[in-house]
Each structure stands twice: as structure tokens, then as C-alpha cells.
Scaffold this motif. Structure first.
Motif, PDB file in Angstrom:
ATOM      1  N   ASN A   1       0.809  -1.215   0.000  1.00 50.80           N
ATOM      2  CA  ASN A   1       0.000   0.000   0.000  1.00 50.80           C
ATOM      3  C   ASN A   1       0.847   1.271   0.000  1.00 50.80           C
ATOM      4  O   ASN A   1       0.402   2.329  -0.458  1.00 50.80           O
ATOM      5  CB  ASN A   1      -0.922   0.022   1.225  1.00 50.80           C
ATOM      6  N   LYS A   2       2.073   1.176   0.523  1.00 46.95           N
ATOM      7  CA  LYS A   2       2.903   2.364   0.734  1.00 46.95           C
ATOM      8  C   LYS A   2       3.246   3.079  -0.571  1.00 46.95           C
ATOM      9  O   LYS A   2       3.296   4.319  -0.611  1.00 46.95           O
ATOM     10  CB  LYS A   2       4.178   1.978   1.478  1.00 46.95           C
ATOM     11  N   ILE A   3       3.477   2.329  -1.641  1.00 47.49           N
ATOM     12  CA  ILE A   3       3.827   2.986  -2.899  1.00 47.49           C
ATOM     13  C   ILE A   3       2.678   3.840  -3.423  1.00 47.49           C
ATOM     14  O   ILE A   3       2.895   4.814  -4.148  1.00 47.49           O
ATOM     15  CB  ILE A   3       4.274   1.972  -3.975  1.00 47.49           C
ATOM     16  N   ILE A   4       1.455   3.493  -3.041  1.00 41.82           N
ATOM     17  CA  ILE A   4       0.282   4.284  -3.435  1.00 41.82           C
ATOM     18  C   ILE A   4       0.110   5.466  -2.500  1.00 41.82           C
ATOM     19  O   ILE A   4       0.013   6.623  -2.935  1.00 41.82           O
ATOM     20  CB  ILE A   4      -0.991   3.419  -3.430  1.00 41.82           C
ATOM     21  N   THR A   5       0.088   5.199  -1.210  1.00 43.21           N
ATOM     22  CA  THR A   5      -0.200   6.265  -0.242  1.00 43.21           C
ATOM     23  C   THR A   5       0.895   7.330  -0.216  1.00 43.21           C
ATOM     24  O   THR A   5       0.610   8.500   0.042  1.00 43.21           O
ATOM     25  CB  THR A   5      -0.412   5.688   1.169  1.00 43.21           C
TER      26      THR A   5
END
Length: 348
Positions: free
Chosen positions: A154-158
Motif C-alpha cells: 500500500n505504501k507505494i500508493i499512499t
């Protein structure tokens, strides 16, 4: 280029916005006087998709759940928890993006999409609370904080979402919207495949129906996002000169696909009937399909068609159509749009 926050109301400006960002607009929305007519078509399709989780009776699934294997129940909880994370972040992102937009018709579509994401998030709680004990529900919804695979995925999106809101530049906004296509068009799909696999084995049919509704909404959101991206690029040739958007997008998609494959191999590792190699190809196929929606060439060769053909029974692969569902109880086309001036009872 910085993106200014438009005023709520500016009577000196025209009702029809002059551009999607940094445009002149009064703040009065007249649907017969908008810049891009295709946005009105998207708006109508979004309105036709109104539904609530309460419409689906989970009684049969509550019985079916007890008959699932422990591996299936573990995957069920993990994937519900994952999907709830995505749909916890996405409505806030969509709502905050409206702070950048000077085109009120596009703002309206983002607001409706955000509301639908809230319903999706509630749906996952509704499903899990219908079949699982409270302590196990709590564990499922802690996944984002306790499972590093989920966090890194999820981190690459957020991170791109946060960058856009912190910097308010054209480039960061475009990056965030592109990341949103990955979330809506790729990150949900390994989870959806799990529930469709249960359904094709006549298990958890009500849950699969709910997922099918959500899936249709996500297709429409991806279509909306792709249209906005293409229009932003068209309207802003100068800032695009110094931005290798295609290179950025291909690299981002490759990274996202790698994380999605790792997650899928973990979440689906003990699930019969879903081949992990086939799932890997399906994720890559979804990436190619999303890239094509923003006019970028595929990055994975030989995956022009869905490699998991059995999923087609549950999907509407035409992103621009948006409303048609397949009723897998009767295996016939179904639409859940409300009656309007554009259709009648014979059209439903």
C-alpha cells in the motif's frame, strides 16, 4: 506548476470551467453547460450504480462459512481485511482531490465515487460481521498495521497520495491519479478472484454478489480516473514537456505488480483451483489493461487477453459500459441501474 485551490463561489467567472485545474469557474454547476460532455455520461453511470450492503441477505453465507476449510477462512479474513484498507484510504483521497479541481462536473463525479468507496468499506465490515466472530473480525482489520506485505504494497500508493497533497503541483497530482488507477484497477483483483473462485464452487454466493457490485463500481472509477488523466495531459502541454510521464508510469506499474504478485502468493497460497502462476499472469494482464486506458503501451508481452477465463463469468470487462453484471445464480446478463428516462422495464 502549482495547482491553486479554487474558490467555492466566484460570480465574476463563467459557469463552464475553462480547465480542470487552475481554471476560471463560478462554482455553479449546470450540467447542460460543461466543458467535457463525456463527464456527464460518466456521472449518469455512477448514479445508476447506487446500492447498499443491506440489500444482500447473508444468512446462507453464514452457514456456508462454517463449511469452508480453515485455509479458505484464513484467506477470507485476510482478503476482507486488505480490501477494507484500500477502501478506507480511497474515499479520503478522492474527497481531497476535489480541492484541486476547478471543473465542477468532475468534482461531482469524484464526490459520488468517494461515497461509493465508503459503501464498499462498509460492505466488508457487513460481510465479515455476518459470518465471523468479533475477535476474528478485529484481527482481519488490523492487517495494515501488522502485516508487512500489506504495508509495503500500500505504501507505494499512499506515498504518492501524500506527496500530491503536500506539494500541490501538477506533476504530483498526475502521479497520484495514476497511482489511484493501480489501486482501483489492479490491487483489488487478486482479492476479487478469491471470492469468484468460491462462487464457482457454489460457496459464499452472497459475498460474491457483493464483490461483483463493488467490482463494477471500481471499473467505473478507473474509467473516470483515466479520462481525467488524459484530459489533464491534453490541457497542460507545457508542464508535460519536462515530465517523462510514460517512463514514470511504467516503472510505477512494474513495482506495483511485483508487490501485488508477492501478496497474492501469500494470500492465495493454500487455495485450491487458483494457480499462482495463472494469478501472476492475471495481475500483469490487469496492468496492461489499465495502461491502455491512459494510452500507454503494454509492459507485459503475450497478455492481451484475460488468462483466467473463468473469471469472465463474473466480470464486465468493458470499463466504459459499467452497469452490466452477470448473475451467476442464473448465468444471464443483469443490470442494477434504476429506471430513468433513458431506459424502461424492458431494458433492465
Amino acid at each position: 506548476m502549482l495547482v491553486n485551490k479554487p474558490k467555492l463561489f466566484e460570480p465574476a467567472n463563467p459557469n463552464k470551467s475553462t480547465s480542470i485545474i487552475n481554471g476560471l469557474s463560478s462554482g455553479i454547476l449546470n450540467w447542460d453547460d460543461i466543458k467535457y460532455k463525456q463527464i456527464y455520461e460518466i456521472y449518469k453511470k455512477l448514479l445508476g450504480k447506487f446500492w447498499t450492503p443491506f440489500e444482500i441477505n447473508m444468512a446462507k453465507d453464514a452457514k456456508d462459512y462454517k463449511l469452508l476449510t480453515e485455509n479458505e477462512r484464513e484467506a477470507f479474513r485476510n482478503i476482507i481485511g486488505l480490501l477494507s484498507i484500500l477502501d478506507s484510504v480511497q474515499p479520503k483521497f478522492l474527497a481531497l482531490v476535489t480541492d484541486f479541481l476547478s471543473d465542477d462536473s468532475i468534482t461531482a463525479c469524484f464526490i459520488i465515487s468517494a461515497q461509493q468507496e465508503v459503501v464498499h468499506n462498509h460492505s466488508y465490515s457487513y460481510v465479515l460481521s455476518s459470518v465471523e466472530q468479533k475477535n476474528m473480525q478485529d484481527i482481519a482489520f488490523q492487517a495494515a498495521r501488522t502485516n508487512p506485505l500489506v504495508y509495503e504494497r500500500n505504501k507505494i500508493i499512499t506515498d504518492l497520495y501524500e506527496e500530491a497533497f503536500a506539494t500541490r503541483t501538477f506533476e504530483s497530482l498526475l502521479k497520484a491519479l495514476t497511482a489511484s488507477i493501480i489501486l482501483e484497477g489492479i490491487n483489488f483483483y487478486s482479492g476479487f478472484a478469491f471470492f469468484y473462485n468460491l462462487a464457482r464452487n457454489q460457496k459464499m454466493m452472497a459475498t460474491a454478489t457483493m464483490i461483483q457490485y463493488i467490482n463494477g463500481d471500481e471499473l467505473s472509477h478507473t474509467h473516470l480516473m483515466s479520462q481525467v488523466i488524459k484530459l489533464l495531459i491534453l490541457e497542460n502541454p507545457e508542464p508535460m514537456k519536462d515530465f517523462d510521464y510514460e517512463g514514470f508510469t511504467k516503472n510505477l506499474f512494474k513495482e506495483a505488480v511485483e508487490h501485488e504478485i508477492i501478496w497474492s502468493k501469500y494470500a492465495l497460497r493454500n487455495i485450491e483451483d487458483i494457480t499462482l502462476d495463472e494469478m501472476t499472469d492475471y495481475i500483469k494482464y490487469r496492468a496492461n489493461k489499465c495502461l491502455s486506458m491512459i494510452n500507454i503501451e503494454p509492459i507485459y508481452e503475450g497478455l492481451e487477453k484475460n488468462p483466467m477465463t473463468w473469471i469472465n463469468a463474473y466480470l464486465n470487462e468493458g470499463e466504459t459500459k459499467g452497469l452490466t453484471k452477470t448473475d451467476f445464480f442464473e448465468q444471464k446478463s443483469r443490470e442494477y441501474a434504476k429506471i430513468s428516462e433513458d431506459n424502461g422495464f424492458d431494458d433492465l
